[in-house]
Each structure stands twice: as C-alpha cells, then as structure tokens.
Design a protein around this motif. Structure first.
Motif, PDB file in Angstrom:
ATOM      1  N   LEU A  58       0.827  -1.203   0.000  1.00  0.00           N
ATOM      2  CA  LEU A  58       0.000   0.000   0.000  1.00  0.00           C
ATOM      3  C   LEU A  58       0.865   1.258   0.000  1.00  0.00           C
ATOM      4  O   LEU A  58       0.583   2.207  -0.738  1.00  0.00           O
ATOM      5  CB  LEU A  58      -0.975   0.003   1.178  1.00  0.00           C
ATOM      6  N   ASN A  59       1.925   1.262   0.793  1.00  0.00           N
ATOM      7  CA  ASN A  59       2.826   2.420   0.836  1.00  0.00           C
ATOM      8  C   ASN A  59       3.454   2.691  -0.527  1.00  0.00           C
ATOM      9  O   ASN A  59       3.587   3.846  -0.928  1.00  0.00           O
ATOM     10  CB  ASN A  59       3.922   2.218   1.879  1.00  0.00           C
ATOM     11  N   SER A  60       3.810   1.637  -1.243  1.00  0.00           N
ATOM     12  CA  SER A  60       4.455   1.804  -2.548  1.00  0.00           C
ATOM     13  C   SER A  60       3.510   2.417  -3.580  1.00  0.00           C
ATOM     14  O   SER A  60       3.953   2.930  -4.598  1.00  0.00           O
ATOM     15  CB  SER A  60       5.001   0.469  -3.057  1.00  0.00           C
ATOM     16  N   HIS A  61       2.209   2.362  -3.310  1.00  0.00           N
ATOM     17  CA  HIS A  61       1.219   2.971  -4.200  1.00  0.00           C
ATOM     18  C   HIS A  61       0.684   4.283  -3.635  1.00  0.00           C
ATOM     19  O   HIS A  61      -0.325   4.817  -4.104  1.00  0.00           O
ATOM     20  CB  HIS A  61       0.071   1.986  -4.467  1.00  0.00           C
ATOM     21  N   GLY A  62       1.357   4.807  -2.608  1.00  0.00           N
ATOM     22  CA  GLY A  62       1.027   6.126  -2.091  1.00  0.00           C
ATOM     23  C   GLY A  62      -0.024   6.166  -1.000  1.00  0.00           C
ATOM     24  O   GLY A  62      -0.511   7.234  -0.649  1.00  0.00           O
ATOM     25  N   TYR A  63      -0.377   5.001  -0.444  1.00  0.00           N
ATOM     26  CA  TYR A  63      -1.383   4.958   0.613  1.00  0.00           C
ATOM     27  C   TYR A  63      -0.731   4.708   1.964  1.00  0.00           C
ATOM     28  O   TYR A  63       0.291   4.040   2.069  1.00  0.00           O
ATOM     29  CB  TYR A  63      -2.411   3.845   0.345  1.00  0.00           C
ATOM     30  N   HIS A  64      -1.369   5.234   2.995  1.00  0.00           N
ATOM     31  CA  HIS A  64      -0.925   4.961   4.366  1.00  0.00           C
ATOM     32  C   HIS A  64      -1.636   3.700   4.836  1.00  0.00           C
ATOM     33  O   HIS A  64      -2.826   3.513   4.572  1.00  0.00           O
ATOM     34  CB  HIS A  64      -1.282   6.127   5.290  1.00  0.00           C
ATOM     35  N   CYS A  65      -0.923   2.841   5.537  1.00  0.00           N
ATOM     36  CA  CYS A  65      -1.488   1.608   6.043  1.00  0.00           C
ATOM     37  C   CYS A  65      -0.742   1.223   7.312  1.00  0.00           C
ATOM     38  O   CYS A  65       0.495   1.226   7.336  1.00  0.00           O
ATOM     39  CB  CYS A  65      -1.371   0.514   4.997  1.00  0.00           C
ATOM     40  N   GLU A  66      -1.490   0.902   8.362  1.00  0.00           N
ATOM     41  CA  GLU A  66      -0.879   0.424   9.602  1.00  0.00           C
ATOM     42  C   GLU A  66      -1.808  -0.566  10.255  1.00  0.00           C
ATOM     43  O   GLU A  66      -3.029  -0.528  10.061  1.00  0.00           O
ATOM     44  CB  GLU A  66      -0.581   1.578  10.558  1.00  0.00           C
ATOM     45  N   VAL A  67      -1.217  -1.488  11.008  1.00  0.00           N
ATOM     46  CA  VAL A  67      -2.018  -2.481  11.732  1.00  0.00           C
ATOM     47  C   VAL A  67      -2.862  -1.753  12.768  1.00  0.00           C
ATOM     48  O   VAL A  67      -2.366  -0.887  13.488  1.00  0.00           O
ATOM     49  CB  VAL A  67      -1.116  -3.529  12.402  1.00  0.00           C
ATOM     50  N   LEU A  68      -4.131  -2.088  12.804  1.00  0.00           N
ATOM     51  CA  LEU A  68      -5.036  -1.500  13.790  1.00  0.00           C
ATOM     52  C   LEU A  68      -5.018  -2.380  15.026  1.00  0.00           C
ATOM     53  O   LEU A  68      -5.344  -3.559  14.966  1.00  0.00           O
ATOM     54  CB  LEU A  68      -6.446  -1.375  13.219  1.00  0.00           C
ATOM     55  N   LEU A  69      -4.609  -1.798  16.125  1.00  0.00           N
ATOM     56  CA  LEU A  69      -4.507  -2.574  17.375  1.00  0.00           C
ATOM     57  C   LEU A  69      -5.781  -2.524  18.161  1.00  0.00           C
ATOM     58  O   LEU A  69      -6.535  -1.612  18.129  1.00  0.00           O
ATOM     59  CB  LEU A  69      -3.358  -2.037  18.221  1.00  0.00           C
TER      60      LEU A  69
END
Length: 69
Positions: free
Chosen positions: A58-69
């Motif tokens: 996702l980051n490589s395509h310009g999106y932010h992504c993080e695991v939701l805890l």
C-alpha cells in the motif's frame, strides 16, 4: 487468521485496485474495505498473512497503512 489495518483510502475505485493487487500476493484470501469507518478499515482474512508485505504494498502505491490494534 484475520488482520485489520487502518488506511487513508477514500474512494471505491481505490479499494478495487488495492484488493486486486493484494489478491495477486495473497490468493484465496478474503479482502475488503470499510470506508464508512473513520479508520478506512482494510480487513484481510487468509490462512497466512504478512503484515509487512501488505503495508509495503500500500505504501508503494502512495497509501498509508498500519495495523489496527
């Protein structure tokens, strides 16, 4: 196994593109977005999930992504 991610994806067409991309890396997975949620949730249901790979894709395509805890 189900993993949930927080993203900044806004549009349905973006969801479709990302799901197609992720299915190439995680075939036989169930992947969906909840754009109604304030965290723009991405859910991935698969027998084996690599969080780092999903985040990097996702980051490589310009999106932010993080695991939701």
């Amino acid at each position: 196994m189900i993993e949930v991610f927080k993203t900044n994806v806004q549009e349905e067409w973006q969801c479709k593109m990302i799901i197609e991309m992720l299915l190439e890396h995680f075939p036989n997975s169930s992947i969906n977005f909840d754009l109604e949620d304030c965290d723009k949730i991405l859910r991935v249901h698969a027998s084996s999930i690599c969080n780092t790979t999903i985040i990097e894709l996702l980051n490589s395509h310009g999106y932010h992504c993080e695991v939701l805890l």
